[in-house]
Write an enzyme that holds these catalytic residues in place. Structure first.
Site, short mmCIF file in Angstrom:
data_model
loop_
_atom_site.label_atom_id
_atom_site.label_comp_id
_atom_site.label_asym_id
_atom_site.label_seq_id
_atom_site.Cartn_x
_atom_site.Cartn_y
_atom_site.Cartn_z
CB SER A 174 -0.24 -8.24 -0.81
OG SER A 174 -0.80 -9.09 0.03
CD GLU A 186 -9.83 5.15 1.24
OE1 GLU A 186 -9.79 6.23 0.64
OE2 GLU A 186 -9.37 3.98 0.66
CE LYS A 189 -4.48 -1.66 1.68
NZ LYS A 189 -4.18 -3.10 2.13
C1 LIG Z 1 -5.16 -3.92 1.77
C2 LIG Z 1 -4.55 -5.24 1.66
C3 LIG Z 1 -4.86 -6.18 0.33
C4 LIG Z 1 -5.78 -5.82 -0.38
O1 LIG Z 1 -5.90 -4.86 -1.25
P1 LIG Z 1 -5.74 -4.64 -2.59
O2 LIG Z 1 -6.15 -3.36 -3.14
O3 LIG Z 1 -6.61 -5.73 -3.23
O4 LIG Z 1 -4.39 -4.91 -3.08
C5 LIG Z 1 -4.02 -7.14 0.27
N1 LIG Z 1 -3.02 -7.48 0.99
C6 LIG Z 1 -2.40 -6.76 1.90
C7 LIG Z 1 -1.33 -7.18 2.89
C8 LIG Z 1 -3.25 -5.67 2.32
O5 LIG Z 1 -2.91 -4.99 3.30
#
Ligand SMILES: *Cc1c(COP(=O)(O)O)cnc(C)c1O
Length: 417
Positions: free
Chosen positions: A394, A129, A107
């Site tokens: 992610s 948000e 993010k």
């Molecule tokens: C917020 C988040 C997501 C989901 O958000 P996307 O916009 O779909 O990427 C996925 N993995 C992690 C670790 C997150 O913090």
């Protein structure tokens, strides 16, 4: 959502996708995307669109963005081979480590990019948000970095559920605004942030947290997150000796997935987006938008959403707060409709099991969101033994400890062994 587009139109949009020419001038990804906002918001969106056109691909902005990604975010993030998981799964497993990025997830790429853009556009303050708080934390950190005051809109219910992140945001200098309207969670927080934006579209910059919403956000967020896929592609060539046969990413709004997939679209790679299957296939039991949803407008974008027969947007459920959203970015809706990306889901239980396996076999505590991608990749490996696969890791799972404590860890004794 299959069978929506006639075959000829599908072919045309696939070619446009591979040529990188979407969205079109109206912010459309084929039938999806666009800008469905009230009259009062139009000037704010038009100003942002103009700002994006002027600055995003300008050399001096890109230099500054790249420098911040390198020196502050810690990019490039590693590509890690997973030897023990590979042996277990019978496939060659590689991980793109967004968990190693500053603040613990992908993010931050988007947050710092938009914070830099806010500066260029002369904004006096920033709003954002947040649902689970991860985007709020990334935005608070990015605003501190560039020196802009930041207000984070958060549903009252989420403020209680995600107390540690509320504390983190405040320590990073942000104001946390409690949203008491609507469902008091993420959807209401977005609505409230948009309302605040209208009051001063010149002075306020709104950092949206995923590849969703009205044009230009899905495009802007994709461009900022595509660093994930560009790095991963080169790292696979350098370290793995070739591109993967398949790549997996979890999909909430879809920003980490589009960031990984976009630079791989023209390659011969099977791309799989994994949504939250929750506790089951029924409406309200999951957040598997693309797997079970239908087309509709949500928060300014024509996309695929979870709604009932009367068009009422449905509540969702997922063990991972970051996937718990009833819409999805419009570009994913198109990639599904043209058959370039396959979208499947993994349940809460699958995700938990995958999280434990990754901890035990590779020493990585991944986020619950990410665990959905691992669960699906593991299934795929079973039917594709010997092949090479890439997983978008992610984020890190430290934030999920309060949830994980409800599922006690195995107690081991190694002394006698
Ligand atoms: C917020 C988040 C997501 C989901 O958000 P996307 O916009 O779909 O990427 C996925 N993995 C992690 C670790 C997150 O913090």
């Amino acid at each position: 959502m299959k069978g929506l587009l006639p075959a000829a139109e599908r072919e045309r949009l696939l070619a446009a996708t591979l040529a990188g020419s979407l969205p079109d001038g109206r912010g459309r990804f084929g039938p999806f995307g666009g800008r469905y906002v009230p009259e009062t918001l139009v000037p704010a969106f038009e100003r942002l669109e103009e700002g994006v056109r002027q600055h995003l691909h300008d050399a001096s902005f890109q230099d500054e963005f790249r420098r911040e990604l390198r020196d502050w975010v810690g990019r490039p993030t590693a590509l890690t081979h997973a030897p023990r998981l590979s042996e277990r799964w019978g496939a060659d497993v590689w991980l793109k480590r967004e968990d190693l990025a500053h603040t613990g997830a992908h993010k931050i790429n988007n947050a710092i990019g938009q914070a830099l853009l806010a500066k260029r556009l002369g904004a006096k303050r920033v709003i954002a948000e947040t649902g689970a708080g991860q985007h709020g934390v990334a935005s608070a950190a990015a605003c501190a970095r560039v020196g802009l005051p930041c207000s984070v809109y958060m549903g009252a219910v989420d403020i209680v559920r995600q107390a540690p992140n509320v504390d983190r945001m405040r320590r990073l200098g942000a104001e946390v605004v409690s949203v008491e309207s609507g469902d008091k969670t993420l959807r209401a927080a977005i609505d409230e942030a948009l309302r605040a934006w209208v009051t001063d579209p010149d002075g306020i910059y709104y950092i949206l947290g995923s590849a969703v919403g009205a044009h230009p956000y899905p495009y802007l967020v994709r461009e900022l997150q595509s660093v994930i896929g560009r790095e991963a592609r080169q790292q696979m060539l350098d370290q793995a000796g070739g591109l993967p046969d398949a790549a997996f990413a979890c999909v909430g709004g879809g920003s980490n997935a589009i960031g990984l997939f976009h630079p791989l679209l023209a390659d011969d790679i099977e791309l799989v987006g994994v949504e939250a299957g929750g506790t089951g296939p029924g409406l309200g039991q999951n957040a598997a938008t693309l797997a079970t949803g239908t087309p509709g407008v949500l928060q300014g974008s024509y996309t695929v959403i979870l709604q009932d027969d009367d068009g009422q947007v449905q509540e969702t459920h997922s063990i991972s707060a970051g996937l718990d959203y009833s819409g999805v970015g419009p570009e994913h809706a198109l990639l599904q409709a043209i058959g370039r990306v396959r979208y499947i889901s993994a349940t809460d239980d699958d995700a938990l099991a995958a999280l434990e396996e990754l901890c035990e076999y590779e020493g990585i505590l991944t986020a619950l969101e990410t665990s959905h991608a691992f669960a699906a990749a593991r299934e795929w490996a079973r039917e594709n033994s010997g092949k090479r696969l890439l997983i978008g890791n992610s984020g890190r799972g430290d934030k999920d400890m309060p949830t994980l404590t409800k599922f006690p860890a195995k107690v081991r004794s190694h002394a006698a062994a």
